[in-house]
Design a protein around this motif. Sequence first.
Motif, PDB file in Angstrom:
ATOM      1  N   HIS A  39       0.865  -1.182   0.000  1.00 17.09           N
ATOM      2  CA  HIS A  39       0.000   0.000   0.000  1.00 17.09           C
ATOM      3  C   HIS A  39       0.900   1.230   0.000  1.00 17.09           C
ATOM      4  N   LEU A  40       0.662   2.126  -0.928  1.00 13.67           N
ATOM      5  CA  LEU A  40       1.555   3.270  -1.080  1.00 13.67           C
ATOM      6  C   LEU A  40       1.201   4.439  -0.166  1.00 13.67           C
ATOM      7  N   GLY A  41       0.096   4.309   0.560  1.00 15.50           N
ATOM      8  CA  GLY A  41      -0.233   5.349   1.521  1.00 15.50           C
ATOM      9  C   GLY A  41      -0.291   6.731   0.887  1.00 15.50           C
ATOM     10  N   PHE A  42       0.175   7.709   1.632  1.00 21.28           N
ATOM     11  CA  PHE A  42       0.075   9.107   1.222  1.00 21.28           C
ATOM     12  C   PHE A  42       1.248   9.523   0.338  1.00 21.28           C
ATOM     13  N   PHE A  43       2.420   9.044   0.684  1.00 18.61           N
ATOM     14  CA  PHE A  43       3.639   9.540   0.036  1.00 18.61           C
ATOM     15  C   PHE A  43       4.359   8.478  -0.771  1.00 18.61           C
ATOM     16  N   GLY A  44       3.714   7.338  -0.939  1.00 18.33           N
ATOM     17  CA  GLY A  44       4.387   6.225  -1.582  1.00 18.33           C
ATOM     18  C   GLY A  44       4.854   6.540  -2.997  1.00 18.33           C
ATOM     19  N   LYS A  45       5.996   5.975  -3.330  1.00 21.79           N
ATOM     20  CA  LYS A  45       6.546   6.106  -4.685  1.00 21.79           C
ATOM     21  C   LYS A  45       7.070   4.741  -5.103  1.00 21.79           C
ATOM     22  N   TYR A  46       7.219   4.568  -6.414  1.00 25.98           N
ATOM     23  CA  TYR A  46       7.796   3.318  -6.891  1.00 25.98           C
ATOM     24  C   TYR A  46       8.638   3.584  -8.123  1.00 25.98           C
ATOM     25  N   ALA A  47       9.488   2.654  -8.435  1.00 27.21           N
ATOM     26  CA  ALA A  47      10.281   2.733  -9.659  1.00 27.21           C
ATOM     27  C   ALA A  47      10.437   1.326 -10.202  1.00 27.21           C
ATOM     28  N   ILE A  48      10.092   1.144 -11.464  1.00 32.66           N
ATOM     29  CA  ILE A  48      10.301  -0.135 -12.134  1.00 32.66           C
ATOM     30  C   ILE A  48      11.564   0.012 -12.978  1.00 32.66           C
ATOM     31  N   ASN A  49      12.535  -0.829 -12.740  1.00 33.41           N
ATOM     32  CA  ASN A  49      13.822  -0.749 -13.437  1.00 33.41           C
ATOM     33  C   ASN A  49      14.474   0.621 -13.261  1.00 33.41           C
ATOM     34  N   GLY A  50      14.362   1.168 -12.072  1.00 34.95           N
ATOM     35  CA  GLY A  50      14.988   2.463 -11.805  1.00 34.95           C
ATOM     36  C   GLY A  50      15.018   2.709 -10.309  1.00 34.95           C
ATOM     37  N   VAL A  51      15.498   3.878  -9.929  1.00 32.61           N
ATOM     38  CA  VAL A  51      15.550   4.212  -8.506  1.00 32.61           C
ATOM     39  C   VAL A  51      14.996   5.611  -8.273  1.00 32.61           C
ATOM     40  N   VAL A  52      14.589   5.846  -7.034  1.00 28.87           N
ATOM     41  CA  VAL A  52      14.172   7.170  -6.588  1.00 28.87           C
ATOM     42  C   VAL A  52      15.094   7.531  -5.444  1.00 28.87           C
ATOM     43  N   ASN A  53      15.476   8.778  -5.370  1.00 25.97           N
ATOM     44  CA  ASN A  53      16.451   9.196  -4.368  1.00 25.97           C
ATOM     45  C   ASN A  53      15.804   9.385  -3.002  1.00 25.97           C
ATOM     46  N   ARG A  54      15.516   8.290  -2.351  1.00 26.23           N
ATOM     47  CA  ARG A  54      15.006   8.348  -0.974  1.00 26.23           C
ATOM     48  C   ARG A  54      15.118   6.956  -0.358  1.00 26.23           C
ATOM     49  N   ALA A  55      14.743   6.862   0.902  1.00 25.75           N
ATOM     50  CA  ALA A  55      14.922   5.594   1.613  1.00 25.75           C
ATOM     51  C   ALA A  55      14.104   4.478   0.974  1.00 25.75           C
ATOM     52  N   LEU A  56      14.776   3.384   0.664  1.00 28.63           N
ATOM     53  CA  LEU A  56      14.113   2.244   0.050  1.00 28.63           C
ATOM     54  C   LEU A  56      13.363   1.449   1.109  1.00 28.63           C
ATOM     55  N   GLN A  57      12.122   1.169   0.831  1.00 30.80           N
ATOM     56  CA  GLN A  57      11.325   0.393   1.774  1.00 30.80           C
ATOM     57  C   GLN A  57      11.288  -1.078   1.378  1.00 30.80           C
ATOM     58  N   LEU A  58      11.171  -1.310   0.093  1.00 29.05           N
ATOM     59  CA  LEU A  58      11.074  -2.677  -0.418  1.00 29.05           C
ATOM     60  C   LEU A  58      11.672  -2.717  -1.822  1.00 29.05           C
ATOM     61  N   GLY A  59      12.785  -3.398  -1.955  1.00 33.37           N
ATOM     62  CA  GLY A  59      13.448  -3.480  -3.252  1.00 33.37           C
ATOM     63  C   GLY A  59      13.604  -4.925  -3.686  1.00 33.37           C
ATOM     64  N   LEU A  60      13.124  -5.244  -4.866  1.00 35.30           N
ATOM     65  CA  LEU A  60      13.232  -6.609  -5.385  1.00 35.30           C
ATOM     66  C   LEU A  60      14.034  -6.597  -6.671  1.00 35.30           C
ATOM     67  N   GLU A  61      15.090  -7.392  -6.655  1.00 37.30           N
ATOM     68  CA  GLU A  61      15.888  -7.536  -7.863  1.00 37.30           C
ATOM     69  C   GLU A  61      15.537  -8.880  -8.474  1.00 37.30           C
TER      70      GLU A  61
END
Length: 249
Positions: A64-86
């Motif tokens: 659940h992305l809640g209020f501030f959730g972000k995601y990146a498919i085949n990329g990154v976002v410059n902030r604390a990673l909560q769940l990363g799957l390679e």
Amino acid sequence: MPEGPEMVFLKEQVEPLIGQVVVQAQGSDVELLLDTLKGQRLTSLSTFGKEIFLGFTDCTIRIHLGFFGKYAINGVVNRALQLGLELEEGTINFYACKYRVLREPLDELYDWSTDIMNPLFDTDQALSKLYRKPDQLICDALLDQSIVAGVGNGIKNEALFRQRIHPESLVGEIPELVLRKLVDECVRISFDYLEWLRERTEASHWQAYMRKQCPRDHIPLRKENIGRAGRPCYFCDKCQRLYLPGNIW
DNA sequence: GGTTATGTTATTTC
DNA sequence: AGAAATAACATAAC
């Protein structure tokens, strides 16, 4: 990020990764992630309201992305990673989300007929649930995830505007035909919204939400925090009817 | 620094 | 007990 259509859009972006095996997992609670997910194959994807489910060989991750959730498919976002799957060929990264491992079959946990984006969505059922709390403000009722899962503040405001219903109307005072059209409008806008996301034109289509002026009457829209949740409502006093006891239309 | 915002849940209060 | 208000959490932009 998070109204229903956006989760379906996210699902579409993850779909090419189905069939791949998790080679590495990182984020909060790394041990859980590694123990649970490493070596598991991504086998299915589904959404319910504002949640997305990543189905693996023998568990499901609910996000659940809640209020501030972000995601990146085949990329990154410059902030604390909560769940990363390679995966073997591709990555899925989630930020500021809430996630949980589910072991039960999803059909036991979710009633798909309450999800506005699901083909099984049942308008009649939504109507009868809405009328169970006749004293509720319609702007609160539309955010109830047990009735119209996936509707968020944007879709709520837009559906009320398009069906010309004032957000402070009482559910029990809205005629059934009118309320039915409102629920239908939520569904229609949600699928329109999905289309806008695919075209990347979502910002330009809102008629009332985040707008300053009524496109029908060309007068300023009111913006007020209304209802139990105190969420922002954008509305036009002139063209949106207020359904209250004693008001006859 | 304060306010605001696509959301939900836990805790407190009545 | 249960409904309703309040706090809490996450984060970037203005």
